[in-house]
Design a protein around this motif. Structure first.
Motif, PDB file in Angstrom:
ATOM      1  N   TYR A 107       0.834  -1.207   0.000  1.00 41.09           N
ATOM      2  CA  TYR A 107       0.000   0.000   0.000  1.00 41.09           C
ATOM      3  C   TYR A 107       0.867   1.256   0.000  1.00 41.09           C
ATOM      4  CZ  TYR A 107      -3.538   3.411   1.350  1.00 41.09           C
ATOM      5  OH  TYR A 107      -4.368   4.500   1.379  1.00 41.09           O
ATOM      6  N   LEU A 108       1.904   1.267   0.833  1.00 39.34           N
ATOM      7  CA  LEU A 108       2.767   2.447   0.913  1.00 39.34           C
ATOM      8  C   LEU A 108       3.529   2.658  -0.392  1.00 39.34           C
ATOM      9  CD1 LEU A 108       4.099   1.981   4.552  1.00 39.34           C
ATOM     10  CD2 LEU A 108       2.476   3.721   3.752  1.00 39.34           C
ATOM     11  N   GLN A 109       3.892   1.569  -1.067  1.00 39.17           N
ATOM     12  CA  GLN A 109       4.551   1.734  -2.363  1.00 39.17           C
ATOM     13  C   GLN A 109       3.598   2.328  -3.390  1.00 39.17           C
ATOM     14  OE1 GLN A 109       5.905  -1.593  -5.099  1.00 39.17           O
ATOM     15  NE2 GLN A 109       7.891  -0.799  -4.437  1.00 39.17           N
ATOM     16  N   ALA A 110       2.346   1.900  -3.365  1.00 39.96           N
ATOM     17  CA  ALA A 110       1.355   2.475  -4.276  1.00 39.96           C
ATOM     18  C   ALA A 110       1.178   3.965  -3.998  1.00 39.96           C
ATOM     19  CB  ALA A 110       0.029   1.731  -4.149  1.00 39.96           C
ATOM     20  N   LEU A 111       1.106   4.316  -2.711  1.00 44.44           N
ATOM     21  CA  LEU A 111       0.934   5.722  -2.351  1.00 44.44           C
ATOM     22  C   LEU A 111       2.161   6.540  -2.763  1.00 44.44           C
ATOM     23  CD1 LEU A 111      -1.263   7.383  -0.819  1.00 44.44           C
ATOM     24  CD2 LEU A 111       0.215   7.226   1.190  1.00 44.44           C
ATOM     25  N   SER A 112       3.335   5.931  -2.645  1.00 46.82           N
ATOM     26  CA  SER A 112       4.566   6.647  -2.932  1.00 46.82           C
ATOM     27  C   SER A 112       4.840   6.769  -4.424  1.00 46.82           C
ATOM     28  CB  SER A 112       5.743   5.930  -2.253  1.00 46.82           C
ATOM     29  OG  SER A 112       6.969   6.515  -2.618  1.00 46.82           O
ATOM     30  N   MET A 113       4.729   5.645  -5.158  1.00 45.74           N
ATOM     31  CA  MET A 113       5.151   5.644  -6.554  1.00 45.74           C
ATOM     32  C   MET A 113       4.016   5.940  -7.525  1.00 45.74           C
ATOM     33  SD  MET A 113       7.845   2.447  -6.508  1.00 45.74           S
ATOM     34  CE  MET A 113       8.493   2.833  -8.147  1.00 45.74           C
ATOM     35  N   LEU A 114       2.792   5.550  -7.189  1.00 46.67           N
ATOM     36  CA  LEU A 114       1.680   5.757  -8.116  1.00 46.67           C
ATOM     37  C   LEU A 114       0.878   7.019  -7.817  1.00 46.67           C
ATOM     38  CD1 LEU A 114       0.398   2.085  -8.498  1.00 46.67           C
ATOM     39  CD2 LEU A 114       2.010   3.340  -9.929  1.00 46.67           C
ATOM     40  N   ALA A 115       0.918   7.469  -6.556  1.00 49.00           N
ATOM     41  CA  ALA A 115       0.200   8.699  -6.204  1.00 49.00           C
ATOM     42  C   ALA A 115       1.142   9.861  -5.944  1.00 49.00           C
ATOM     43  CB  ALA A 115      -0.682   8.468  -4.979  1.00 49.00           C
ATOM     44  N   GLY A 116       2.399   9.569  -5.625  1.00 49.74           N
ATOM     45  CA  GLY A 116       3.308  10.606  -5.148  1.00 49.74           C
ATOM     46  C   GLY A 116       3.876  11.524  -6.199  1.00 49.74           C
ATOM     47  N   TYR A 117       3.782  11.169  -7.484  1.00 44.56           N
ATOM     48  CA  TYR A 117       4.382  11.986  -8.527  1.00 44.56           C
ATOM     49  C   TYR A 117       3.368  12.884  -9.241  1.00 44.56           C
ATOM     50  CZ  TYR A 117       8.854   9.607  -8.081  1.00 44.56           C
ATOM     51  OH  TYR A 117      10.055   9.145  -7.604  1.00 44.56           O
ATOM     52  N   VAL A 118       2.160  12.912  -8.754  1.00 40.14           N
ATOM     53  CA  VAL A 118       1.126  13.780  -9.328  1.00 40.14           C
ATOM     54  C   VAL A 118       0.894  14.948  -8.381  1.00 40.14           C
ATOM     55  CG1 VAL A 118      -1.258  13.925 -10.134  1.00 40.14           C
ATOM     56  CG2 VAL A 118       0.057  11.819 -10.481  1.00 40.14           C
ATOM     57  N   HIS A 119       0.928  16.149  -8.919  1.00 36.66           N
ATOM     58  CA  HIS A 119       0.695  17.322  -8.086  1.00 36.66           C
ATOM     59  C   HIS A 119      -0.785  17.402  -7.715  1.00 36.66           C
ATOM     60  CE1 HIS A 119       0.982  21.203  -6.306  1.00 36.66           C
ATOM     61  NE2 HIS A 119       0.163  21.749  -7.196  1.00 36.66           N
ATOM     62  N   ILE A 120      -1.046  17.610  -6.415  1.00 34.93           N
ATOM     63  CA  ILE A 120      -2.424  17.682  -5.918  1.00 34.93           C
ATOM     64  C   ILE A 120      -2.635  19.050  -5.281  1.00 34.93           C
ATOM     65  CG2 ILE A 120      -4.173  16.564  -4.492  1.00 34.93           C
ATOM     66  CD1 ILE A 120      -2.371  14.105  -4.362  1.00 34.93           C
ATOM     67  N   ASP A 121      -3.576  19.808  -5.821  1.00 37.31           N
ATOM     68  CA  ASP A 121      -3.956  21.078  -5.200  1.00 37.31           C
ATOM     69  C   ASP A 121      -5.467  21.120  -5.026  1.00 37.31           C
ATOM     70  OD1 ASP A 121      -4.679  21.266  -7.813  1.00 37.31           O
ATOM     71  OD2 ASP A 121      -3.518  23.086  -8.255  1.00 37.31           O
ATOM     72  N   PHE A 122      -6.027  19.959  -4.686  1.00 34.76           N
ATOM     73  CA  PHE A 122      -7.466  19.836  -4.442  1.00 34.76           C
ATOM     74  C   PHE A 122      -7.652  18.830  -3.307  1.00 34.76           C
ATOM     75  CE2 PHE A 122      -6.023  17.314  -8.046  1.00 34.76           C
ATOM     76  CZ  PHE A 122      -6.304  16.014  -7.643  1.00 34.76           C
ATOM     77  N   GLU A 123      -8.830  18.850  -2.715  1.00 38.76           N
ATOM     78  CA  GLU A 123      -9.101  17.908  -1.635  1.00 38.76           C
ATOM     79  C   GLU A 123      -9.155  16.497  -2.200  1.00 38.76           C
ATOM     80  OE1 GLU A 123     -12.208  17.202   2.068  1.00 38.76           O
ATOM     81  OE2 GLU A 123     -12.512  18.848   0.657  1.00 38.76           O
ATOM     82  N   CYS A 124      -8.455  15.586  -1.523  1.00 40.42           N
ATOM     83  CA  CYS A 124      -8.331  14.222  -2.050  1.00 40.42           C
ATOM     84  C   CYS A 124      -8.429  13.224  -0.901  1.00 40.42           C
ATOM     85  CB  CYS A 124      -7.002  14.061  -2.779  1.00 40.42           C
ATOM     86  SG  CYS A 124      -6.767  12.463  -3.573  1.00 40.42           S
ATOM     87  N   VAL A 125      -9.209  12.190  -1.095  1.00 43.10           N
ATOM     88  CA  VAL A 125      -9.376  11.124  -0.102  1.00 43.10           C
ATOM     89  C   VAL A 125      -9.168   9.789  -0.805  1.00 43.10           C
ATOM     90  CG1 VAL A 125     -10.937  10.004   1.542  1.00 43.10           C
ATOM     91  CG2 VAL A 125     -10.989  12.497   1.263  1.00 43.10           C
ATOM     92  N   LEU A 126      -8.328   8.930  -0.219  1.00 39.94           N
ATOM     93  CA  LEU A 126      -8.054   7.606  -0.763  1.00 39.94           C
ATOM     94  C   LEU A 126      -8.381   6.542   0.282  1.00 39.94           C
ATOM     95  CD1 LEU A 126      -4.593   8.256  -2.492  1.00 39.94           C
ATOM     96  CD2 LEU A 126      -6.807   7.964  -3.622  1.00 39.94           C
ATOM     97  N   PRO A 127      -8.859   5.375  -0.134  1.00 35.46           N
ATOM     98  CA  PRO A 127      -9.161   4.314   0.844  1.00 35.46           C
ATOM     99  C   PRO A 127      -7.880   3.738   1.433  1.00 35.46           C
ATOM    100  CG  PRO A 127      -9.401   3.477  -1.392  1.00 35.46           C
ATOM    101  CD  PRO A 127      -9.160   4.952  -1.525  1.00 35.46           C
ATOM    102  N   LEU A 128      -7.921   3.383   2.716  1.00 32.96           N
ATOM    103  CA  LEU A 128      -6.813   2.676   3.358  1.00 32.96           C
ATOM    104  C   LEU A 128      -7.178   1.193   3.372  1.00 32.96           C
ATOM    105  CD1 LEU A 128      -4.089   3.288   4.921  1.00 32.96           C
ATOM    106  CD2 LEU A 128      -5.411   2.778   6.970  1.00 32.96           C
ATOM    107  N   THR A 129      -6.421   0.383   2.647  1.00 33.93           N
ATOM    108  CA  THR A 129      -6.830  -1.001   2.397  1.00 33.93           C
ATOM    109  C   THR A 129      -5.902  -2.040   3.000  1.00 33.93           C
ATOM    110  OG1 THR A 129      -5.634  -0.947   0.287  1.00 33.93           O
ATOM    111  CG2 THR A 129      -7.965  -0.338   0.250  1.00 33.93           C
TER     112      THR A 129
END
Length: 717
Positions: free
Chosen positions: A391-413
C-alpha cells in the motif's frame, strides 16, 4: 532473568506431543555438546546435516541439566496455566493457553562472565585496501560473556551485524563481518524483527503479545563454542543475537499460525503471503548456525514448544535455535506447497491502465484529469494491496508523482502488516481512508528537493484516527517524469538535491526542517507516523524520520523504495529505532540506493525479478518491456505482484551487498577521487532546469484544503 524466574511457576519436565517425543528421543545419544561444536565436528568429518530429520540439542557436559529427550521421557503433566495473559506488562506472568494446550515452564543453566574482542575496518575495492581520508571506522568493542556451558553465554555486542557471526573462523554463508563500513556498526547486534500480523486472524494475539514481552527479557546475545581467543577455522565461536532471533522466530511462527488456519483463504492472496513468510524465514535462517538441526513436528506443536522455551525462567539456547530453524524450514515448505496460479489478467489490465492514467495525469494541467486518476487508483489498485508495504509503495510511486492542489481522499486497504507493530494496529484498524491534509513544496534554495504530501487517517465518520502518512516525492525530471503543474510553478526537479555534496537531499531537508517542526507541533506525540518515499523521496523520508525521532515522535515508521542513501552520521537512538521501525525495499540492479555512504538500518528486501511496467513509461515497449527503465528503478514490484497475483522473486540475502557491497564501495571511491563523474552523469540524465541552479533563496509553496469551510471546495473523490 532472575526476575523472570522468580515470578513464573517452574515445571521440571515438559509434556510433549507423542510424535515429538519419539522424534526427539530417537535422536538422543552420543557425547553432549552445543550445536556449534557438533556442527564443526560434522564439517571436519565431512558429514552433511540432513534436513527435516529428528535431532536434539543437548546440554554441555559441564552441566548436569537433563536433555530434552530426558524431559520428554519423564512426560509429567504440566501445571495449569492461566489464560489471562502476561501480568504487569513486564513479561513476568503466565502465558495464555494455545488452543486449549497448556504451556509449561522449565529451567536451564545460568549465564557467565564477560570478555571482549574488536577490530578495525578497512575499505576494500576489488580485494585491495583503499585508504580514504576520514573514512576508516573502528569497529566497536564486543562484550562477550563466557559460561560454564558452551551453549549458553550472554553477549552485549556493539557490532552492527544482523546475522550470526563466526570469530576466529571462516564467515558462514549470509553472516556479516564483525566490522562494518558505516555508522550501523555502533549499534548492538540486532536482527530486523517484523510481525506478520493480520487483522484477518487474531486468535493467538494475546499469546504472541505475552511471548514478545518475555522474549525482550532475554540476553541480547549468546556465544556458542570456545572462547574467542581459542577459536579456530575448524572450531569457531558463534555470536548469535539471541533476543532478536527469538523475536524474529515468533514473527515467523505468527505468520505460519495464521496461514495454517487459512487466514488468507486458499487463493492468490494466500500464495503471496506464503512467500512473504518465506522471506521472513530466510532472514531468520541467516542468523542461525548453518548446521542447526530441525525437527519434523506440526506447526501447532512447534508453536507450543517454542512458547514453552521462551516462557522458561532460563531458556536453553540450543532448543531455541532448533525451534527457530524448524520454523524457517516450515516457512520454506508452505511457500513451496502453495498452489501456483495463472497470472491475474484483470489485475494486469488494471496495473497497465493505472500506469497509462498516471502518465496522462502528469501531463495534464487539469484537476479533473488528476481526480479521475486518483478515483481509479482507489478503485482498481489500492484494494489489491493487502500488506502495508504494498500500500505504501502504491501511495509513494503511483500517487506521489502527481501534483495535488485539491481535496483528495483515498481508501486505506492494508490488512496485513509487515512493518507496523501490533501496538499501533488499533489506529490502523479504525482508519478507513487517508485524507490529504497539506502539501509542502520546496521551490527554491541550494539543492532544493523537498516535496511532501501529508495524509491523515480518518474513520468512517471522517474523524481523525491518529495515523499520519508523510509521502516524499522523488526526482521530477523533464518529460514524462515531471508533472506539468509543478513545472509551470517552477518547483525544483530535485536533480541538484541528488548531487548535494553533503548527501542526497541533506541541504534541502535542513532548509525545510524549521517549517516541518512548526507543522509537527500540531500533532500529538502519540500519533502513528509513517514516512515513505521513492528514489530521492526515500532519502527525504529518511531525513524526516530522523527529525521526528529527535522531536520525540517515538511511534514513527519508515518505508523507503529504491533509494534512501545519505552521508552524514545519525544519532544512536535513531539507529536503534530504525532497526525495528524501518523497511527498505529495493530492486536488484538499481544503482540509486548506492548513491551515498550508507543507509539507515532496517529490513532490506530486494526484488530480483522485474514485473513489466514502470512509472517512467506508460506503455511497455514492444521489444523492451521496461525500457527506458533499464536500471530497474521505477518498477513498483510490491504493487505489481499483488496486481498480477504472482509473487515477485525477492531476496533477503542481498542486504549485505546493499550495506557494504562493491557498488557502495565504488561510490565511496568515486565520490572521493572523481566527484565530478557521478554528478555529471546524474545531471545529464535528470536534466535540471537552468533556472534551478540559480535559486539560492529558500522558498516554499503550501496547500491546505479548507474542508469546504467557505463552501467553494471541490467535491471529494
Amino acid at each position: 532473568m532472575k526476575r523472570l524466574a522468580g515470578r513464573i511457576p517452574r515445571i521440571a519436565t515438559v509434556s510433549l506431543h507423542a510424535t515429538t517425543a519419539r522424534a526427539l528421543t530417537s535422536a538422543a545419544g552420543g557425547p553432549p555438546g552445543s550445536l556449534a561444536l557438533r556442527a564443526a565436528a560434522n564439517a571436519r568429518s565431512g558429514r552433511t546435516a540432513v534436513r527435516k530429520v529428528a535431532a536434539t540439542p543437548v546440554a554441555s557436559a559441564a552441566t548436569s541439566t537433563p536433555s530434552l529427550s530426558a524431559a520428554a521421557a519423564a512426560a509429567a503433566a504440566p501445571n495449569t496455566m492461566s489464560a489471562a495473559g502476561a501480568g504487569g506488562g513486564q513479561g513476568t506472568g503466565p502465558l495464555p493457553a494455545i488452543s486449549g494446550i497448556l504451556v509449561p515452564n522449565h529451567a536451564y543453566p545460568p549465564l557467565g562472565a564477560p570478555l571482549s574482542a574488536g577490530g578495525v575496518v578497512p575499505l576494500f575495492i576489488a580485494g585491495h585496501p583503499v585508504f580514504i581520508p576520514g573514512r576508516q571506522l573502528a569497529a566497536p568493542t564486543q562484550a562477550v560473556a563466557s559460561a560454564s556451558s558452551s551453549s549458553s553465554a550472554a553477549v552485549s555486542s556493539s557490532s552492527g551485524g544482523t546475522g550470526v557471526q563466526a570469530l576466529g573462523g571462516t564467515p558462514m554463508r549470509g553472516a556479516r563481518s564483525t566490522t562494518a563500513l558505516t555508522r550501523r556498526a555502533s549499534l548492538p547486534a540486532q536482527a530486523h524483527v517484523r510481525r506478520i500480523h493480520t487483522s484477518r486472524d487474531t486468535v493467538h494475539e494475546p499469546l504472541f503479545t505475552a511471548l514478545r514481552r518475555k522474549a525482550n527479557t532475554l540476553p541480547e546475545g549468546v556465544r556458542l563454542g570456545p572462547a574467542p581467543e581459542h577459536a579456530t577455522a575448524d572450531n569457531p565461536t558463534w555470536l548469535i543475537p539471541l533476543r532478536q532471533v527469538t523475536l524474529h522466530g515468533l514473527s515467523v511462527l505468527q505468520g505460519l499460525d495464521s496461514y495454517s488456519r487459512h487466514a488468507w483463504g486458499d487463493g492468490r492472496m494466500a500464495t503471496l503471503i506464503a512467500h512473504a513468510i518465506r522471506d521472513e524465514g530466510s532472514a531468520l535462517a541467516d542468523m542461525l548456525p548453518p548446521e542447526t538441526p530441525v525437527v519434523d513436528v506440526p506447526i501447532q506443536e512447534l508453536l507450543r514448544l517454542y512458547a514453552a522455551e521462551v516462557n522458561s525462567p532460563k531458556p536453553d539456547v540450543d532448543r531455541l535455535l532448533v525451534w527457530a530453524k524448524t520454523a524457517c524450514m516450515e516457512a520454506r515448505r508452505v511457500a513451496g506447497d502453495a498452489p501456483l496460479f495463472a497470472t491475474d489478467e484483470e489485475g494486469v489490465r488494471d496495473y497497465r491502465l493505472a500506469l497509462r492514467m498516471l502518465d496522462e495525469a502528469r501531463k495534464s494541467p487539469l484537476s479533473s484529469v488528476k481526480k479521475t486518476y486518483f478515483r481509479e487508483l482507489g478503485a482498481r489498485v489500492l484494494p489489491r494491496c493487502e500488506t502495508d508495504i504494498a500500500y505504501l509503495q502504491a501511495l509513494s510511486m503511483l500517487a506521489g508523482y502527481v501534483h495535488i492542489d485539491f481535496e483528495c481522499v483515498l481508501p486505506l486497504t492494508m490488512k496485513t502488516s509487515l512493518l507496523i507493530s501490533v501496538e499501533h494496529q488499533a489506529k490502523v484498524a479504525r482508519t478507513r481512508s487517508v485524507r490529504l491534509a497539506r502539501t509542502l513544496l520546496q521551490t527554491g534554495g541550494p539543492h532544493a528537493g523537498v516535496r511532501q504530501y501529508f495524509w491523515e487517517g480518518i474513520d468512517s465518520k471522517g474523524k481523525p484516527t491518529g495515523l499520519l502518512i508523510i509521502n516524499s516525492m522523488g526526482t521530477n525530471s523533464d518529460g514524462a517524469n515531471r508533472d506539468v503543474v509543478l513545472k509551470a510553478r517552477q518547483v525544483a526537479t530535485g536533480s541538484l538535491a541528488n548531487i548535494d555534496p553533503k548527501g542526497v537531499g541533506y541541504t534541502a531537508s535542513q532548509a525545510a526542517a524549521p517549517r516541518q517542526r512548526e507543522i509537527f507541533e500540531g500533532y500529538s506525540k502519540d500519533t502513528v507516523i509513517i514516512c515513505t518515499g521513492h528514489s530521492l523521496g526515500a532519502s527525504i523520508a529518511a531525513e524526516t524520520f530522523i527529525l521526528l525521532q529527535a522531536l520525540g515522535f517515538d511511534d514513527t515508521y519508515l518505508a523507503t523504495f529504491n533509494g534512501g542513501a545519505f552521508n552524514h552520521d545519525v544519532p544512536e537512538h535513531v539507529l536503534r529505532a530504525a532497526r525495528t521501525r524501518a523497511m527498505l525495499v529495493q530492486n536488484q540492479g538499481d544503482p540509486v540506493p548506492y548513491g551515498g555512504r550508507h543507509v539507515l538500518p532496517g529490513l532490506e528486501k530486494i526484488h530480483t525479478a522485474q514485473h513489466v511496467g514502470t512509472i517512467a513509461r506508460a506503455e511497455p515497449h514492444f521489444l523492451f518491456p521496461n525500457w527506458p527503465d533499464i536500471i530497474n528503478h521505477g518498477i513498483p514490484n510490491e504493487v505489481a505482484q499483488f496486481m498480477y497475483g504472482v509473487p515477485g522473486t525477492a531476496s533477503v540475502h542481498l542486504n549485505d551487498q546493499l550495506v557494504r557491497g562493491y557498488r557502495r564501495q565504488l561510490f565511496m571511491a568515486l565520490s572521493t577521487y572523481l566527484p565530478w563523474l557521478p554528478n555529471k552523469a546524474l545531471t545529464t540524465v535528470l536534466k535540471p532546469d537552468p533556472i534551478e541552479a540559480g535559486k539560492t533563496e529558500n522558498s516554499f509553496i503550501e496547500f491546505v484544503p479548507d474542508r469546504d469551510k467557505d463552501g467553494d471546495a471541490p467535491a471529494k473523490l
